[in-house]
Design a protein around this motif. Structure first.
Motif, PDB file in Angstrom:
ATOM      1  N   VAL A  72       0.836  -1.212   0.000  1.00 13.99           N
ATOM      2  CA  VAL A  72       0.000   0.000   0.000  1.00 13.99           C
ATOM      3  C   VAL A  72       0.863   1.252   0.000  1.00 13.99           C
ATOM      4  CG1 VAL A  72      -1.674   1.346   1.346  1.00 13.99           C
ATOM      5  CG2 VAL A  72      -1.973  -1.119   1.097  1.00 13.99           C
ATOM      6  N   GLY A  73       1.947   1.242   0.771  1.00 19.50           N
ATOM      7  CA  GLY A  73       2.808   2.421   0.851  1.00 19.50           C
ATOM      8  C   GLY A  73       3.410   2.783  -0.493  1.00 19.50           C
ATOM      9  N   ALA A  74       3.948   1.753  -1.200  1.00 17.58           N
ATOM     10  CA  ALA A  74       4.548   2.000  -2.510  1.00 17.58           C
ATOM     11  C   ALA A  74       3.509   2.470  -3.507  1.00 17.58           C
ATOM     12  CB  ALA A  74       5.225   0.725  -3.009  1.00 17.58           C
ATOM     13  N   MET A  75       2.325   1.849  -3.495  1.00 20.05           N
ATOM     14  CA  MET A  75       1.264   2.254  -4.419  1.00 20.05           C
ATOM     15  C   MET A  75       0.774   3.664  -4.125  1.00 20.05           C
ATOM     16  SD  MET A  75      -0.634   1.639  -6.991  1.00 20.05           S
ATOM     17  CE  MET A  75      -0.539  -0.123  -7.324  1.00 20.05           C
ATOM     18  N   ASN A  76       0.689   3.999  -2.846  1.00 22.02           N
ATOM     19  CA  ASN A  76       0.199   5.324  -2.456  1.00 22.02           C
ATOM     20  C   ASN A  76       1.101   6.432  -2.996  1.00 22.02           C
ATOM     21  OD1 ASN A  76      -1.787   6.870  -1.134  1.00 22.02           O
ATOM     22  ND2 ASN A  76      -0.455   7.157   0.635  1.00 22.02           N
ATOM     23  N   LYS A  77       2.421   6.188  -2.985  1.00 14.87           N
ATOM     24  CA  LYS A  77       3.353   7.181  -3.513  1.00 14.87           C
ATOM     25  C   LYS A  77       3.122   7.422  -5.004  1.00 14.87           C
ATOM     26  CE  LYS A  77       7.096   6.201  -0.219  1.00 14.87           C
ATOM     27  NZ  LYS A  77       8.479   5.669  -0.067  1.00 14.87           N
ATOM     28  N   VAL A  78       2.882   6.332  -5.742  1.00 18.74           N
ATOM     29  CA  VAL A  78       2.656   6.445  -7.183  1.00 18.74           C
ATOM     30  C   VAL A  78       1.338   7.154  -7.466  1.00 18.74           C
ATOM     31  CG1 VAL A  78       2.300   5.142  -9.314  1.00 18.74           C
ATOM     32  CG2 VAL A  78       4.008   4.376  -7.658  1.00 18.74           C
ATOM     33  N   VAL A  79       0.304   6.786  -6.724  1.00 19.11           N
ATOM     34  CA  VAL A  79      -1.022   7.373  -6.937  1.00 19.11           C
ATOM     35  C   VAL A  79      -1.019   8.866  -6.629  1.00 19.11           C
ATOM     36  CG1 VAL A  79      -3.400   7.398  -6.065  1.00 19.11           C
ATOM     37  CG2 VAL A  79      -2.282   5.221  -6.587  1.00 19.11           C
ATOM     38  N   LYS A  80      -0.325   9.265  -5.567  1.00 19.97           N
ATOM     39  CA  LYS A  80      -0.274  10.686  -5.206  1.00 19.97           C
ATOM     40  C   LYS A  80       0.421  11.519  -6.283  1.00 19.97           C
ATOM     41  CE  LYS A  80      -0.630  10.572  -0.172  1.00 19.97           C
ATOM     42  NZ  LYS A  80       0.056  10.870   1.118  1.00 19.97           N
ATOM     43  N   LYS A  81       1.414  10.936  -6.941  1.00 19.00           N
ATOM     44  CA  LYS A  81       2.132  11.652  -7.996  1.00 19.00           C
ATOM     45  C   LYS A  81       1.360  11.650  -9.320  1.00 19.00           C
ATOM     46  CE  LYS A  81       6.788  10.751  -6.189  1.00 19.00           C
ATOM     47  NZ  LYS A  81       8.077  10.043  -6.437  1.00 19.00           N
ATOM     48  N   LYS A  83      -2.385  11.719  -9.853  1.00 19.56           N
ATOM     49  CA  LYS A  83      -3.778  11.829  -9.425  1.00 19.56           C
ATOM     50  C   LYS A  83      -4.735  11.543 -10.582  1.00 19.56           C
ATOM     51  CE  LYS A  83      -2.954  15.172  -5.695  1.00 19.56           C
ATOM     52  NZ  LYS A  83      -3.243  14.206  -4.625  1.00 19.56           N
ATOM     53  N   ASP A  84      -5.823  10.837 -10.242  1.00 17.35           N
ATOM     54  CA  ASP A  84      -6.912  10.530 -11.191  1.00 17.35           C
ATOM     55  C   ASP A  84      -6.476   9.605 -12.333  1.00 17.35           C
ATOM     56  OD1 ASP A  84      -8.650  12.202  -9.731  1.00 17.35           O
ATOM     57  OD2 ASP A  84      -7.898  13.955 -10.810  1.00 17.35           O
ATOM     58  N   LYS A  85      -5.341   8.917 -12.192  1.00 15.02           N
ATOM     59  CA  LYS A  85      -4.900   7.973 -13.208  1.00 15.02           C
ATOM     60  C   LYS A  85      -5.240   6.556 -12.742  1.00 15.02           C
ATOM     61  CE  LYS A  85      -3.016  11.257 -15.646  1.00 15.02           C
ATOM     62  NZ  LYS A  85      -3.677  11.727 -16.898  1.00 15.02           N
ATOM     63  N   ASP A  86      -5.760   5.739 -13.684  1.00 13.11           N
ATOM     64  CA  ASP A  86      -6.110   4.372 -13.303  1.00 13.11           C
ATOM     65  C   ASP A  86      -4.906   3.436 -13.418  1.00 13.11           C
ATOM     66  OD1 ASP A  86      -5.763   3.884 -15.995  1.00 13.11           O
ATOM     67  OD2 ASP A  86      -7.886   3.540 -16.417  1.00 13.11           O
ATOM     68  N   PHE A  87      -5.134   2.179 -13.045  1.00  7.97           N
ATOM     69  CA  PHE A  87      -4.052   1.187 -13.050  1.00  7.97           C
ATOM     70  C   PHE A  87      -3.430   1.045 -14.431  1.00  7.97           C
ATOM     71  CE2 PHE A  87      -2.969  -3.161 -14.273  1.00  7.97           C
ATOM     72  CZ  PHE A  87      -1.877  -3.389 -13.458  1.00  7.97           C
ATOM     73  N   TRP A  88      -4.255   1.021 -15.460  1.00  7.64           N
ATOM     74  CA  TRP A  88      -3.756   0.756 -16.814  1.00  7.64           C
ATOM     75  C   TRP A  88      -2.843   1.881 -17.291  1.00  7.64           C
ATOM     76  CZ3 TRP A  88      -4.469  -4.099 -17.343  1.00  7.64           C
ATOM     77  CH2 TRP A  88      -5.580  -4.701 -16.736  1.00  7.64           C
ATOM     78  N   LEU A  90      -0.990   3.703 -15.235  1.00 10.12           N
ATOM     79  CA  LEU A  90       0.238   3.515 -14.460  1.00 10.12           C
ATOM     80  C   LEU A  90       1.071   2.372 -15.033  1.00 10.12           C
ATOM     81  CD1 LEU A  90      -1.262   3.824 -10.853  1.00 10.12           C
ATOM     82  CD2 LEU A  90      -0.202   5.628 -12.224  1.00 10.12           C
ATOM     83  N   ALA A  91       0.391   1.307 -15.481  1.00 15.69           N
ATOM     84  CA  ALA A  91       1.098   0.158 -16.036  1.00 15.69           C
ATOM     85  C   ALA A  91       1.747   0.496 -17.376  1.00 15.69           C
ATOM     86  CB  ALA A  91       0.121  -1.001 -16.205  1.00 15.69           C
ATOM     87  N   GLU A  92       0.968   1.140 -18.258  1.00 17.55           N
ATOM     88  CA  GLU A  92       1.478   1.453 -19.601  1.00 17.55           C
ATOM     89  C   GLU A  92       2.646   2.434 -19.555  1.00 17.55           C
ATOM     90  OE1 GLU A  92      -1.902   2.832 -21.729  1.00 17.55           O
ATOM     91  OE2 GLU A  92      -2.880   0.858 -21.756  1.00 17.55           O
ATOM     92  N   ASN A  93       2.671   3.283 -18.545  1.00 15.06           N
ATOM     93  CA  ASN A  93       3.743   4.277 -18.428  1.00 15.06           C
ATOM     94  C   ASN A  93       4.869   3.821 -17.502  1.00 15.06           C
ATOM     95  OD1 ASN A  93       2.891   7.007 -19.872  1.00 15.06           O
ATOM     96  ND2 ASN A  93       1.029   6.064 -19.026  1.00 15.06           N
ATOM     97  N   LYS A  94       4.867   2.531 -17.196  1.00 14.42           N
ATOM     98  CA  LYS A  94       5.945   1.909 -16.412  1.00 14.42           C
ATOM     99  C   LYS A  94       6.188   2.621 -15.078  1.00 14.42           C
ATOM    100  CE  LYS A  94       8.313   0.404 -20.644  1.00 14.42           C
ATOM    101  NZ  LYS A  94       7.552  -0.835 -20.714  1.00 14.42           N
ATOM    102  N   LEU A  95       5.095   2.959 -14.419  1.00 16.77           N
ATOM    103  CA  LEU A  95       5.188   3.646 -13.135  1.00 16.77           C
ATOM    104  C   LEU A  95       5.074   2.678 -11.953  1.00 16.77           C
ATOM    105  CD1 LEU A  95       2.933   6.699 -14.062  1.00 16.77           C
ATOM    106  CD2 LEU A  95       5.428   6.683 -13.847  1.00 16.77           C
ATOM    107  N   LEU A  96       4.879   1.392 -12.274  1.00 20.74           N
ATOM    108  CA  LEU A  96       4.748   0.365 -11.246  1.00 20.74           C
ATOM    109  C   LEU A  96       5.774  -0.738 -11.485  1.00 20.74           C
ATOM    110  CD1 LEU A  96       0.859  -0.031 -11.247  1.00 20.74           C
ATOM    111  CD2 LEU A  96       2.230   1.113  -9.497  1.00 20.74           C
ATOM    112  N   PRO A  97       6.126  -1.499 -10.446  1.00 24.37           N
ATOM    113  CA  PRO A  97       7.033  -2.632 -10.628  1.00 24.37           C
ATOM    114  C   PRO A  97       6.457  -3.621 -11.641  1.00 24.37           C
ATOM    115  CG  PRO A  97       6.730  -2.154  -8.294  1.00 24.37           C
ATOM    116  CD  PRO A  97       5.733  -1.316  -9.027  1.00 24.37           C
ATOM    117  N   ALA A  98       7.310  -4.216 -12.437  1.00 22.20           N
ATOM    118  CA  ALA A  98       6.867  -5.137 -13.488  1.00 22.20           C
ATOM    119  C   ALA A  98       6.028  -6.283 -12.929  1.00 22.20           C
ATOM    120  CB  ALA A  98       8.086  -5.686 -14.235  1.00 22.20           C
TER     121      ALA A  98
END
Length: 263
Positions: A72-81, A83-88, A90-98
Motif C-alpha cells: 500500500v505504501g509503494a502504491m500510495n506514492k505512485v497514486v499521489k504523484k 492523481k486521477d490515473k487508473d491502473f492501466w 500507471l502500467a502502460e507508463n511503467k510507473l509500477l514494478p513489473a
C-alpha cells in the motif's frame, strides 16, 4: 503459489496468498510452532480482508489488487504523484514494478476462466467450480489442545487418516501441536461426537505418554541427533517425531529443534 500452502518465494513470501512476515497484520500468527500463512483457510480470510481494505483506501479494484503485490505504501506514492490515473495508465507508463503490472491481468484472467469456464471449454475447471459451489464452507470439527501431541497421535485417537489430518493442518511446522499454547486442530466434520468428545480425545492423548512440555533448541557446530538426545535423556526417535525429520537427517547450524520434555 499454484495453490501450494507450503510455497515460499525467493523473498520469503509464504503460502497460497504469499504473505510476507511484515504484511501478516493481526489476522495471522507465526511462531516456533506454526505459521498461519500456510493455512489456506486463515490466509484466505486475511487476503480477502487485505484486498477489501486496499479497495476501501484506493477506491479502485485494479489498483487495490496491484497494491496487494507491491504494498500500500509503494502504491500510495505512485497514486499521489499521478492523481486521477487508473491502473492501466500507471502500467502502460511503467510507473509500477513489473511484477505488480503482471499480477493484475493474471488474476483477472484466472477469475474470468473460472467464471466462464464453459465458454472457454475448460471443462475440468467448470466441474471443479460446480463441485465447490455444492461444498459446505468450513465443514470441520476443531479439537482444542494445550499440550504437545503429534498429528499421528491425534489421527490415531480420533480414528482419522494421518495424511488427511496433516493436510488439514499445514500451518503446523513440526507436525505436532504447540506445548503450553492453545491450538485448534482442524478435523473432518463428524469426528467429534457425543461418544468421542473433545474432553475424551484429550484424555486419551494424555494417556499416551506425550510430552508434558518442550523447549526450542538451536543447533550448534558439532551437534548430532544422538548427542542432543543423550543430553536431554531422550531417544533419537523422540526428537525426530517431534520435528518430523528422519533419524539419518543431517543437522544445520542454527537450525531450530523442538526438544520434548516428559514427566
Amino acid at each position: 503459489s499454484y495453490y501450494n500452502p507450503y510455497a515460499v518465494s525467493y523473498a520469503g513470501a509464504t503460502g497460497i496468498w504469499q504473505f510476507m512476515t511484515n504484511s501478516m497484520g493481526s489476522r495471522l500468527t507465526k511462531n516456533t510452532w506454526y505459521d498461519d500463512r500456510r493455512d489456506p483457510w486463515k490466509s484466505t480470510d486475511a487476503a480477502v480482508a487485505k484486498l477489501a481494505g486496499n479497495y476501501s483506501y484506493f477506491g479502485d479494484w485494479a489498483i487495490a489488487i496491484a497494491a496487494y503485490n507491491c504494498g500500500v505504501g509503494a502504491m500510495n506514492k505512485v497514486v499521489k504523484k499521478n492523481k486521477d490515473k487508473d491502473f492501466w495508465y500507471l502500467a502502460e507508463n511503467k510507473l509500477l514494478p513489473a511484477q505488480s503490472v503482471e499480477y493484475v491481468p493474471k488474476l483477472l484472467a484466472i477469475a474470468d476462466l473460472i467464471e466462464n469456464a464453459e465458454y472457454y471449454g475448460v471443462t475440468d475447471i467448470a466441474e471443479a467450480a460446480a463441485l465447490a459451489d455444492l461444498e459446505q464452507v468450513d465443514a470441520f470439527d476443531y479439537l482444542k489442545t494445550s499440550k504437545m501431541y503429534s498429528l499421528e497421535q491425534i489421527a490415531s485417537v480420533t480414528g482419522q487418516d494421518g495424511s488427511l489430518v496433516r493436510q488439514l493442518n499445514p500451518s503446523l511446522l513440526r507436525s505436532c501441536t504447540p506445548a503450553r499454547q492453545e491450538f485448534s486442530v482442524r478435523l473432518p466434520a463428524g469426528t467429534l461426537t457425543e461418544e468421542l468428545t473433545e474432553e475424551k480425545v484429550n484424555e486419551a492423548l494424555a494417556a499416551l505418554g506425550t510430552p508434558a512440555d518442550a523447549i526450542v533448541y538451536t543447533v550448534k557446530e558439532g551437534d548430532t541427533l544422538w548427542g542432543i538426545s543423550r543430553r536431554y535423556s531422550l531417544s533419537v526417535k523422540d526428537i525426530c517425531d517431534a520435528n518430523d525429520i528422519l533419524e539419518k537427517s543431517i543437522l544445520s547450524i542454527r537450525q531450530k529443534l523442538i526438544i520434548p520434555i516428559f514427566d
